[in-house]
Design a protein around this motif. Structure first.
Motif, PDB file in Angstrom:
ATOM      1  N   VAL B 460      57.620   1.762  38.442  1.00 47.13           N
ATOM      2  CA  VAL B 460      56.793   1.305  37.330  1.00 47.13           C
ATOM      3  C   VAL B 460      57.595   1.354  36.029  1.00 47.13           C
ATOM      4  CG1 VAL B 460      54.795   1.892  35.933  1.00 47.13           C
ATOM      5  CG2 VAL B 460      54.607   1.894  38.419  1.00 47.13           C
ATOM      6  N   ALA B 461      58.351   2.446  35.851  1.00 44.03           N
ATOM      7  CA  ALA B 461      59.126   2.611  34.620  1.00 44.03           C
ATOM      8  C   ALA B 461      60.158   1.493  34.478  1.00 44.03           C
ATOM      9  CB  ALA B 461      59.814   3.970  34.619  1.00 44.03           C
ATOM     10  N   GLU B 462      60.784   1.101  35.580  1.00 43.12           N
ATOM     11  CA  GLU B 462      61.797   0.038  35.500  1.00 43.12           C
ATOM     12  C   GLU B 462      61.163  -1.317  35.171  1.00 43.12           C
ATOM     13  OE1 GLU B 462      65.093   1.823  38.650  1.00 43.12           O
ATOM     14  OE2 GLU B 462      63.386   0.705  39.392  1.00 43.12           O
ATOM     15  N   ILE B 463      59.988  -1.579  35.749  1.00 51.01           N
ATOM     16  CA  ILE B 463      59.294  -2.842  35.444  1.00 51.01           C
ATOM     17  C   ILE B 463      58.919  -2.880  33.960  1.00 51.01           C
ATOM     18  CG2 ILE B 463      57.187  -4.180  35.887  1.00 51.01           C
ATOM     19  CD1 ILE B 463      59.227  -4.429  38.127  1.00 51.01           C
ATOM     20  N   GLU B 464      58.456  -1.742  33.450  1.00 51.32           N
ATOM     21  CA  GLU B 464      58.122  -1.679  32.021  1.00 51.32           C
ATOM     22  C   GLU B 464      59.353  -1.945  31.165  1.00 51.32           C
ATOM     23  OE1 GLU B 464      54.389   1.496  32.080  1.00 51.32           O
ATOM     24  OE2 GLU B 464      56.434   2.237  31.807  1.00 51.32           O
ATOM     25  N   ALA B 465      60.483  -1.387  31.574  1.00 45.76           N
ATOM     26  CA  ALA B 465      61.723  -1.575  30.816  1.00 45.76           C
ATOM     27  C   ALA B 465      62.128  -3.049  30.821  1.00 45.76           C
ATOM     28  CB  ALA B 465      62.832  -0.708  31.403  1.00 45.76           C
ATOM     29  N   ILE B 466      61.979  -3.720  31.960  1.00 47.65           N
ATOM     30  CA  ILE B 466      62.322  -5.144  32.061  1.00 47.65           C
ATOM     31  C   ILE B 466      61.417  -5.979  31.157  1.00 47.65           C
ATOM     32  CG2 ILE B 466      62.159  -7.112  33.643  1.00 47.65           C
ATOM     33  CD1 ILE B 466      63.343  -5.198  35.801  1.00 47.65           C
ATOM     34  N   ALA B 467      60.132  -5.603  31.127  1.00 49.49           N
ATOM     35  CA  ALA B 467      59.183  -6.352  30.295  1.00 49.49           C
ATOM     36  C   ALA B 467      59.570  -6.270  28.812  1.00 49.49           C
ATOM     37  CB  ALA B 467      57.771  -5.810  30.512  1.00 49.49           C
ATOM     38  N   ARG B 468      60.191  -5.161  28.426  1.00 50.29           N
ATOM     39  CA  ARG B 468      60.556  -4.962  27.019  1.00 50.29           C
ATOM     40  C   ARG B 468      61.913  -5.567  26.664  1.00 50.29           C
ATOM     41  NH1 ARG B 468      58.500   0.381  27.830  1.00 50.29           N
ATOM     42  NH2 ARG B 468      60.615   1.072  28.329  1.00 50.29           N
ATOM     43  N   ASN B 469      62.767  -5.753  27.667  1.00 49.84           N
ATOM     44  CA  ASN B 469      64.155  -6.119  27.415  1.00 49.84           C
ATOM     45  C   ASN B 469      64.291  -7.643  27.289  1.00 49.84           C
ATOM     46  OD1 ASN B 469      66.898  -6.627  27.527  1.00 49.84           O
ATOM     47  ND2 ASN B 469      67.295  -4.951  28.973  1.00 49.84           N
ATOM     48  N   PRO B 470      64.711  -8.135  26.102  1.00 47.34           N
ATOM     49  CA  PRO B 470      64.779  -9.597  25.914  1.00 47.34           C
ATOM     50  C   PRO B 470      65.827 -10.275  26.793  1.00 47.34           C
ATOM     51  CG  PRO B 470      65.727  -8.428  24.030  1.00 47.34           C
ATOM     52  CD  PRO B 470      65.104  -7.382  24.906  1.00 47.34           C
ATOM     53  N   GLN B 471      66.732  -9.492  27.374  1.00 49.11           N
ATOM     54  CA  GLN B 471      67.732 -10.072  28.266  1.00 49.11           C
ATOM     55  C   GLN B 471      67.103 -10.525  29.588  1.00 49.11           C
ATOM     56  OE1 GLN B 471      70.877  -7.297  29.122  1.00 49.11           O
ATOM     57  NE2 GLN B 471      72.117  -8.946  29.973  1.00 49.11           N
ATOM     58  N   PHE B 472      65.908  -9.995  29.876  1.00 52.00           N
ATOM     59  CA  PHE B 472      65.271 -10.294  31.156  1.00 52.00           C
ATOM     60  C   PHE B 472      64.080 -11.229  30.987  1.00 52.00           C
ATOM     61  CE2 PHE B 472      67.508  -6.436  32.212  1.00 52.00           C
ATOM     62  CZ  PHE B 472      67.849  -6.602  33.548  1.00 52.00           C
ATOM     63  N   ILE B 473      63.844 -12.060  31.988  1.00 49.95           N
ATOM     64  CA  ILE B 473      62.597 -12.809  32.074  1.00 49.95           C
ATOM     65  C   ILE B 473      61.921 -12.374  33.375  1.00 49.95           C
ATOM     66  CG2 ILE B 473      61.487 -15.068  32.149  1.00 49.95           C
ATOM     67  CD1 ILE B 473      64.039 -16.258  30.958  1.00 49.95           C
ATOM     68  N   GLY B 474      60.818 -11.666  33.256  1.00 49.04           N
ATOM     69  CA  GLY B 474      60.087 -11.248  34.458  1.00 49.04           C
ATOM     70  C   GLY B 474      58.747 -11.956  34.478  1.00 49.04           C
ATOM     71  N   ILE B 475      58.466 -12.707  35.531  1.00 52.69           N
ATOM     72  CA  ILE B 475      57.169 -13.381  35.607  1.00 52.69           C
ATOM     73  C   ILE B 475      56.448 -13.008  36.900  1.00 52.69           C
ATOM     74  CG2 ILE B 475      57.844 -15.341  34.156  1.00 52.69           C
ATOM     75  CD1 ILE B 475      58.106 -17.014  36.742  1.00 52.69           C
ATOM     76  N   TYR B 476      55.114 -13.046  36.821  1.00 50.21           N
ATOM     77  CA  TYR B 476      54.299 -12.809  38.007  1.00 50.21           C
ATOM     78  C   TYR B 476      53.464 -14.052  38.252  1.00 50.21           C
ATOM     79  CZ  TYR B 476      50.344 -12.499  34.838  1.00 50.21           C
ATOM     80  OH  TYR B 476      49.394 -12.800  33.903  1.00 50.21           O
ATOM     81  N   GLY B 477      52.977 -14.205  39.465  1.00 54.22           N
ATOM     82  CA  GLY B 477      52.092 -15.322  39.775  1.00 54.22           C
ATOM     83  C   GLY B 477      50.867 -14.845  40.531  1.00 54.22           C
TER      84      GLY B 477
END
Lengths: 81, 594
Positions: B460-477
């Motif tokens: 969960v902590a890593e997903i939260e970090a990805i959501a905050r990091n502008p270098q990443f694009i994380g999408i769900y469907g």
């Protein structure tokens, strides 16, 4: 070899992971390699479970070598019959 | 190798030998585990190691110093940070409580003591999460070995039994609102074998071991099940035999109206109770299936028996014929789109159990015996259906599977597949990671094995970090259709590097296979990638034993293979300048945030 000593030897071999280990009544933590405090706990626990016995605090404290353990175990088993 | 087959004494005695042979299994997945303990932890670690190995993990342990659990997590977490555990288990017990109330204290003081105790643990969880970034497993507390105040110990604010129960409730509330915190119900474990068997005072005084070997074994089994659950390796399907399993008697011989079920006799009550247990499992998300050597029509009448708790509609997969059961189990797994290692098989016939166990070692076959009064407790003892969390989707799963069967039936009416897809009236919500879905996203990364290009696991902590990091694009469907909401079914994580967007994770739940959801996801990530200046997309395929179905995923989506590396890993690239949206059958909701 006395059969109980033979059985104990197998427990020692398994727990200490030494398949050729030979134990004698005078064997102790001082002269058996890897018989450290951690393995001592495993040895005692395995023996208690295997023979359905429970050693007392003073009895555990007085164990000096395999011979003591053998005498203690024999007395526990005799008391069960 | 089944650890259940060993007596506890043999497990302790032959541990090293058992460990060696378990370590030789292929495809063990690495896991890093820190144990911070308030008492001697060696026995627990030894037993836990065997159980994790037996369930497919190769654990590496960090065992904290005796009674330094607070210091190592809060004051000086450097060693833990360097170890980088996936999980940290805070192994504490009654003797580690620092704020036990004085006997004369009042309700107010009790509340203060509970809060003080709780805040010590909160500091640990917070530090572990922020500094170490691992999932934390905290145990509840066993009742004290002596009730100083007798029955009043559970009543008065100064009673230690009362304190432990208040503290456990407070811990439960914390765990309920903190997805990074898993609670292990040690209070329940100790109750299952009883405090008289849980505590072993000689071992405490001699070695500072808090529990009996039986207690250590209970903790090891439960922790192993919990870690399996957090990694998405829990079982999903309960496959049931019928005659003398779900009801008494042989329906083919005795006739459907003569089976033993209902409330008339003790035996009938026991079968009814077991059916009620199975129904309760279904209602919490376990899929029920039937595998029986019988005549299908006769058996269906058994489920129509007025006293039958289970009805045919509760059963998601139904294999009643004279074929060998291991063949039928394979069919059940295929039909339900789950791995064979998701099945638990319950049969009163020891011969059937033996052949299934031998032919399909991945199937769990508990030794349920032939006494219906014990079936449920034996199943419970196996901890097969442990869950890290229960999402609304878990609770709806049984219905979803039933609806999927409807979809399959309907599909047969359409000649053209596109026409079938249109008839489903699908709507997708595709968007960047949102806090409300973080837990489900992490859960999916840990449990999806088949449609998963890289099989990377995230906390969960890593997903939260990805959501905050502008270098990443994380999408769900999320995908819904005219039969219902399938929920959050797909996750895609891209990492921007210059003009490239690297796809680090692409997964999808198998229940929406062949619905063109992957096209809708690709359209969505391409749009966001272009908005951030990406001109090329690069995907990686890492083959595993389970993800063969996506070996040609990128080639189907017109990516070019640019590199083949070690262990048949492949890299695929696609230029984005000429990309045209591919999805034609799913209506997507407009909700682009970035």
């Amino acid at each position: 070899m006395d059969s109980l000593l033979g059985e104990l030897q197998q427990v020692f071999r398994d727990v200490l992971d030494k398949k050729d280990l030979v134990i004698k009544p005078e064997s102790s933590a001082l002269n058996v390699e890897d018989w450290d405090s951690l393995n001592h706990v495993v040895l005692i626990s395995a023996i208690e479970k295997k023979y359905h016995v429970k050693f007392g605090l003073a009895q555990l404290q007085d164990l000096k070598n395999v011979g003591d353990l053998l005498v203690l175990l024999e007395s526990k088993l005799a008391a069960k019959v | 190798m089944k650890l259940e087959a060993y007596e506890l004494g043999d497990l302790l005695q032959k541990r090293k030998q058992i460990k060696r042979s378990l370590s030789e299994q292929a495809n063990l997945s690495e896991i890093r585990l820190a144990i911070l303990a308030g008492s001697t932890a060696n026995e627990l670690v030894d037993l836990l190691e065997l159980h994790l190995l037996a369930s497919g993990f190769r654990p590496t342990f960090y065992v904290g110093e005796y009674d330094k659990y607070y210091e190592e997590s809060v004051i000086d977490p450097d060693a833990l940070m360097a170890f980088r555990p996936d999980f940290t288990y805070i192994y504490t017990s009654y003797v580690n409580l620092k704020h036990l109330p004085a006997v004369q204290c009042d309700e107010e003081a009790l509340r203060e003591n509970v809060t003080a105790e709780l805040s010590r643990f909160r500091q640990m969880w917070k530090s572990l999460r922020e500094n170490v970034g691992c999932q934390v497993i905290q145990n509840t507390f066993e009742l004290p070995p002596y009730a100083l105040l007798g029955n009043l110990d559970a009543v008065l604010p100064g009673g230690h039994s009362r304190f432990v129960q208040e503290l456990n409730l407070a811990l439960a509330r914390e765990a309920g609102s903190n997805p990074a915190l898993l609670l292990q119900d040690l209070m329940r474990l100790s109750s299952e074998i009883g405090l008289a068997h849980w505590f072993d005072r000689e071992r405490w005084f001699s070695y500072k071991l808090i529990s009996s070997p039986e207690g250590s074994l209970m903790i090891a089994r439960s922790l192993s099940a919990q870690i399996n659950a957090a990694r998405g390796c829990s079982r999903k399907v309960l496959v049931l035999d019928l005659d003398n399993t779900l009801w008494g008697g042989v329906i083919g011989d005795d006739g459907p109206d003569k089976i033993i079920i209902g409330r008339e006799t003790p035996l009938a009550e026991a079968y009814t109770a077991f059916q009620e247990y199975c129904l309760a499992l279904k209602n919490r998300g376990v899929i029920l299936a039937v595998c029986s050597k019988n005549n299908e029509e006769t058996v269906k009448q058994g489920f129509s028996h007025p006293d039958s708790v289970l009805k045919l509609t509760d059963i998601s997969s139904f294999r009643v014929n004279w074929d060998p059961k291991h063949e039928n189990l394979k069919q059940i797994a295929k039909e339900l789109n789950v791995g064979i290692d998701s099945l638990v098989f319950v049969d009163d016939n020891p011969a059937e159990r033996a052949i299934v166990a031998a032919q399909l070692p991945a199937v769990a076959v508990p030794e349920v015996g032939s006494e219906p009064a014990h079936y449920a407790s034996i199943l419970h003892g196996g901890r097969y259906f442990e869950a890290a969390s229960l999402t609304a989707e878990d609770l709806e799963r049984a219905q979803l599977y039933a609806r999927n069967t409807q979809r399959t039936v309907q599909q047969e009416k359409f000649a053209d597949y596109g026409e079938y897809l249109d008839s489903l009236e699908m709507t997708a919500e595709i968007d960047v990671f949102k806090p409300v879905y973080v837990e489900r996203i992490a859960q999916l990364t840990n449990k999806t094995n088949q449609f998963n290009l890289t099989t990377r696991r995230y906390t969960v902590a890593e997903i939260e970090a990805i959501a905050r990091n502008p270098q990443f694009i994380g999408i769900y469907g999320k995908l819904s259709d005219r039969f219902g909401d399938n929920g959050l079914v797909s996750v895609l994580i891209g990492r921007k590097d210059g003009i490239d967007l690297y796809i680090e994770l692409w997964l999808m739940s198998c229940r929406v296979l062949k619905r063109e959801m992957e096209s809708a996801m690709l359209d969505a990530i391409v749009e966001r990638a272009r908005n951030r200046g990406a001109r090329r997309m690069v995907g990686r395929f890492i083959p595993t034993a389970k993800n063969g179905m996506v070996a040609d995923h990128y080639s189907k989506l017109d990516f070019q293979r640019i590199y083949e590396g070690e262990a048949e890993q492949t890299l695929w690239a696609r230029d984005l300048s000429d990309y045209q949206p591919r999805n034609k059958h799913i209506h997507t909701l407009e909700s682009i945030h970035g």
